[in-house]
Design a protein around this motif. Sequence first.
Motif, PDB file in Angstrom:
ATOM      1  N   ILE A  80     -39.564 -12.792  36.466  1.00  0.00           N
ATOM      2  CA  ILE A  80     -38.418 -13.343  37.187  1.00  0.00           C
ATOM      3  C   ILE A  80     -38.338 -14.850  36.989  1.00  0.00           C
ATOM      4  CG2 ILE A  80     -37.471 -13.764  39.498  1.00  0.00           C
ATOM      5  CD1 ILE A  80     -38.453 -10.936  40.249  1.00  0.00           C
ATOM      6  N   SER A  81     -39.456 -15.533  37.060  1.00  0.00           N
ATOM      7  CA  SER A  81     -39.456 -16.990  36.878  1.00  0.00           C
ATOM      8  C   SER A  81     -38.994 -17.377  35.481  1.00  0.00           C
ATOM      9  CB  SER A  81     -40.850 -17.562  37.151  1.00  0.00           C
ATOM     10  OG  SER A  81     -41.803 -16.994  36.270  1.00  0.00           O
ATOM     11  N   GLU A  82     -39.379 -16.593  34.468  1.00  0.00           N
ATOM     12  CA  GLU A  82     -38.965 -16.877  33.099  1.00  0.00           C
ATOM     13  C   GLU A  82     -37.469 -16.690  32.931  1.00  0.00           C
ATOM     14  OE1 GLU A  82     -43.094 -15.566  30.810  1.00  0.00           O
ATOM     15  OE2 GLU A  82     -41.529 -14.072  31.179  1.00  0.00           O
ATOM     16  N   LEU A  83     -36.928 -15.651  33.559  1.00  0.00           N
ATOM     17  CA  LEU A  83     -35.483 -15.408  33.500  1.00  0.00           C
ATOM     18  C   LEU A  83     -34.716 -16.544  34.174  1.00  0.00           C
ATOM     19  CD1 LEU A  83     -33.684 -12.079  33.826  1.00  0.00           C
ATOM     20  CD2 LEU A  83     -32.980 -13.899  35.382  1.00  0.00           C
ATOM     21  N   VAL A  84     -35.224 -16.999  35.322  1.00  0.00           N
ATOM     22  CA  VAL A  84     -34.585 -18.111  36.029  1.00  0.00           C
ATOM     23  C   VAL A  84     -34.577 -19.360  35.156  1.00  0.00           C
ATOM     24  CG1 VAL A  84     -34.700 -19.653  38.035  1.00  0.00           C
ATOM     25  CG2 VAL A  84     -35.184 -17.213  38.306  1.00  0.00           C
ATOM     26  N   LEU A  85     -35.683 -19.626  34.496  1.00  0.00           N
ATOM     27  CA  LEU A  85     -35.778 -20.805  33.640  1.00  0.00           C
ATOM     28  C   LEU A  85     -34.783 -20.718  32.488  1.00  0.00           C
ATOM     29  CD1 LEU A  85     -37.220 -23.480  33.257  1.00  0.00           C
ATOM     30  CD2 LEU A  85     -38.987 -22.287  31.942  1.00  0.00           C
ATOM     31  N   GLU A  86     -34.593 -19.528  31.938  1.00  0.00           N
ATOM     32  CA  GLU A  86     -33.592 -19.345  30.879  1.00  0.00           C
ATOM     33  C   GLU A  86     -32.192 -19.672  31.401  1.00  0.00           C
ATOM     34  OE1 GLU A  86     -33.813 -18.497  27.599  1.00  0.00           O
ATOM     35  OE2 GLU A  86     -35.974 -18.712  27.759  1.00  0.00           O
ATOM     36  N   ASN A  87     -31.874 -19.222  32.611  1.00  0.00           N
ATOM     37  CA  ASN A  87     -30.563 -19.522  33.196  1.00  0.00           C
ATOM     38  C   ASN A  87     -30.403 -21.016  33.462  1.00  0.00           C
ATOM     39  OD1 ASN A  87     -29.395 -16.988  33.186  1.00  0.00           O
ATOM     40  ND2 ASN A  87     -30.036 -16.472  35.265  1.00  0.00           N
ATOM     41  N   GLU A 109     -34.903 -27.569  29.334  1.00  0.00           N
ATOM     42  CA  GLU A 109     -36.016 -26.954  30.059  1.00  0.00           C
ATOM     43  C   GLU A 109     -36.968 -28.005  30.617  1.00  0.00           C
ATOM     44  OE1 GLU A 109     -39.930 -24.261  29.017  1.00  0.00           O
ATOM     45  OE2 GLU A 109     -38.004 -23.607  28.175  1.00  0.00           O
ATOM     46  N   SER A 110     -37.234 -29.033  29.839  1.00  0.00           N
ATOM     47  CA  SER A 110     -38.149 -30.084  30.295  1.00  0.00           C
ATOM     48  C   SER A 110     -37.621 -30.787  31.535  1.00  0.00           C
ATOM     49  CB  SER A 110     -38.379 -31.104  29.171  1.00  0.00           C
ATOM     50  OG  SER A 110     -37.143 -31.697  28.778  1.00  0.00           O
ATOM     51  N   GLU A 111     -36.310 -30.924  31.626  1.00  0.00           N
ATOM     52  CA  GLU A 111     -35.697 -31.569  32.791  1.00  0.00           C
ATOM     53  C   GLU A 111     -35.821 -30.683  34.027  1.00  0.00           C
ATOM     54  OE1 GLU A 111     -31.351 -33.401  34.187  1.00  0.00           O
ATOM     55  OE2 GLU A 111     -31.664 -32.736  32.118  1.00  0.00           O
ATOM     56  N   THR A 112     -35.650 -29.385  33.829  1.00  0.00           N
ATOM     57  CA  THR A 112     -35.812 -28.447  34.939  1.00  0.00           C
ATOM     58  C   THR A 112     -37.245 -28.454  35.450  1.00  0.00           C
ATOM     59  OG1 THR A 112     -34.032 -26.985  34.187  1.00  0.00           O
ATOM     60  CG2 THR A 112     -35.697 -26.016  35.629  1.00  0.00           C
ATOM     61  N   VAL A 113     -38.201 -28.388  34.525  1.00  0.00           N
ATOM     62  CA  VAL A 113     -39.614 -28.384  34.916  1.00  0.00           C
ATOM     63  C   VAL A 113     -39.976 -29.666  35.657  1.00  0.00           C
ATOM     64  CG1 VAL A 113     -41.989 -28.416  34.053  1.00  0.00           C
ATOM     65  CG2 VAL A 113     -40.331 -26.807  33.096  1.00  0.00           C
ATOM     66  N   ARG A 170     -52.243 -25.503  39.284  1.00  0.00           N
ATOM     67  CA  ARG A 170     -51.838 -25.552  37.883  1.00  0.00           C
ATOM     68  C   ARG A 170     -50.321 -25.658  37.840  1.00  0.00           C
ATOM     69  NH1 ARG A 170     -54.806 -20.173  36.329  1.00  0.00           N
ATOM     70  NH2 ARG A 170     -54.540 -19.913  38.573  1.00  0.00           N
ATOM     71  N   GLU A 171     -49.829 -26.618  37.079  1.00  0.00           N
ATOM     72  CA  GLU A 171     -48.402 -26.915  37.111  1.00  0.00           C
ATOM     73  C   GLU A 171     -47.548 -25.711  36.751  1.00  0.00           C
ATOM     74  OE1 GLU A 171     -47.498 -30.380  34.814  1.00  0.00           O
ATOM     75  OE2 GLU A 171     -48.208 -31.766  36.376  1.00  0.00           O
ATOM     76  N   HIS A 172     -47.954 -24.957  35.736  1.00  0.00           N
ATOM     77  CA  HIS A 172     -47.102 -23.835  35.316  1.00  0.00           C
ATOM     78  C   HIS A 172     -47.033 -22.762  36.398  1.00  0.00           C
ATOM     79  CE1 HIS A 172     -51.005 -22.018  34.254  1.00  0.00           C
ATOM     80  NE2 HIS A 172     -50.382 -20.852  34.244  1.00  0.00           N
ATOM     81  N   LYS A 173     -48.084 -22.598  37.186  1.00  0.00           N
ATOM     82  CA  LYS A 173     -48.059 -21.625  38.278  1.00  0.00           C
ATOM     83  C   LYS A 173     -47.172 -22.118  39.430  1.00  0.00           C
ATOM     84  CE  LYS A 173     -50.728 -18.067  37.273  1.00  0.00           C
ATOM     85  NZ  LYS A 173     -50.241 -16.661  37.376  1.00  0.00           N
ATOM     86  N   ILE A 174     -47.233 -23.403  39.687  1.00  0.00           N
ATOM     87  CA  ILE A 174     -46.397 -23.981  40.748  1.00  0.00           C
ATOM     88  C   ILE A 174     -44.920 -23.856  40.381  1.00  0.00           C
ATOM     89  CG2 ILE A 174     -45.794 -26.161  41.884  1.00  0.00           C
ATOM     90  CD1 ILE A 174     -48.831 -26.905  41.534  1.00  0.00           C
ATOM     91  N   VAL A 175     -44.592 -24.139  39.123  1.00  0.00           N
ATOM     92  CA  VAL A 175     -43.213 -23.987  38.650  1.00  0.00           C
ATOM     93  C   VAL A 175     -42.783 -22.527  38.754  1.00  0.00           C
ATOM     94  CG1 VAL A 175     -41.706 -24.139  36.621  1.00  0.00           C
ATOM     95  CG2 VAL A 175     -43.301 -26.010  37.146  1.00  0.00           C
ATOM     96  N   GLN A 176     -43.663 -21.637  38.356  1.00  0.00           N
ATOM     97  CA  GLN A 176     -43.395 -20.199  38.429  1.00  0.00           C
ATOM     98  C   GLN A 176     -43.089 -19.780  39.869  1.00  0.00           C
ATOM     99  OE1 GLN A 176     -46.682 -17.967  36.866  1.00  0.00           O
ATOM    100  NE2 GLN A 176     -45.768 -15.963  37.256  1.00  0.00           N
TER     101      GLN A 176
END
Length: 475
Positions: free
Chosen positions: A191-198, A205-209, A324-330
């Motif tokens: 779900i998080s990956e799909l949201v990031l694609e949207n 993507e870097s701006e969103t993160v 971990r940043e990627h988990k927090i973003v997720q």
Amino acid sequence: MSKEQISVFDMFKIGIGPSSSHTLGPWRAAQQFTRVLQAKAVLNEVEQVKILLYGSLAKTGAGHGTDIAVLLGLSGDDPVTFDVDRVTPKVAHIKAVGELEVAGQRTVPFSYQEDLLFLYTESLPFHPNAVTFQAFLSSGKAITETYYSIGGGFVVQENDTESVLSEVDLPFPVDTAQELLHWTMKTGLKISELVLENECAWREESETVAGVLNIYKTIYECIYRGCHTGGTLPGGLNVERRAAKLNKKLMQGRSYQDYESWVTAIREGGQNFQYILDWVSCFALAVNEENASFGRVVTAPTNGASGVIPAVLQYFITFHDGMREHKIVQFILTASEIGSIFKKNATISAAMGGCQAEIGVSSAMAAGALTEVLGGSQRQVLMAAEIAMEHHLGLTCDPIGGLVQIPCIERNTMGAIKAITAAQLALQSNPDKAKVSLDTVVKTMWETALDMNAKYKETADGGLAVNIPLSLPEC
């Protein structure tokens, strides 16, 4: 046709407490009105400004700081950057000198008693949270605009049907949980990956993160500050702040000068159930005590429920080694998608749906997010969100004194614990055997909201608000 395109930065907004619908929304509405004056090139002609508060904004506006918000918004101040320590002094100055500097440029006479009106018995049909701004010009003309604060800091101008964001072609348009499940099953994306694609339809993507990590930064700064600030909450109820005392007790008097070393010390305290339970409550209390004190918080998805998601995220970071940043973003991306489904198909406004629309939604968001970062499947994520909301159905909003304090602050601790429980249940269950879908519980929540008596919808006209005399000490 999509109902509404909602970004993660719509669900999570940085602002100032105590209420997203009664503070942040009216603040944003006031800013929009000043932009109208500038767009019409009449700012320098303004001689007087009047503010009319209707419905719930009138009834609980004083307790929620609606008056403070509109004055600061009209003054050109922004809730993301304005120094929270200047909130009270600046409003006091406006009242004392009897002047308002509109958009920070045009100084006009202003009477707090005569130009800011709480219309307690009047309500506008579109939404209970309505505010009208009037600017009277030297030409004899007047500019009048009405705005509705529809929850979570979202603002709609009267007769304006435009979406919050400009329409874009989203690769995975989602209005319902079923549609979300369809896309994740078809693509294999989390779900998080799909949201990031949207989100990439709006920005890189870097701006969103980077933006999501800034949301997290605001969250952990709020938790840390709330856990280290004592005293009494403003507003007249004389509610004592508890997070700092609980933090000190759990830390056995030890103190740490920064967030990271503090979290490390908490983690070293072990995995005892009561210990973890106390810390989750402490995290939630800290955020909502900051919120009640006009501190800087993140709508998650509202201010009144702003402690649930931070508490559950901090629980994951602290007790599951999740720094971990990627988990927090997720976590944050997943939570935002769950919240947007409620926003599109029901409400996240307590003035429309009672506290189920705020604490209930935030608990569902947190449960789904926690499930994903703990390795749950897409179906388990949706199951966790459903479980969390199912056990908040019918929750009323009845703030004592119209303040976001009792029972609001403690309700955030309850919402956080329910979210963790819901996630654990989902992770240990087969979602294919679930009897209730997330879409069904969203529909049920909205039907419950429509049936709920208006006195339980953030008006302070029912429930605890009328049964607890303000002179009694806190329990």
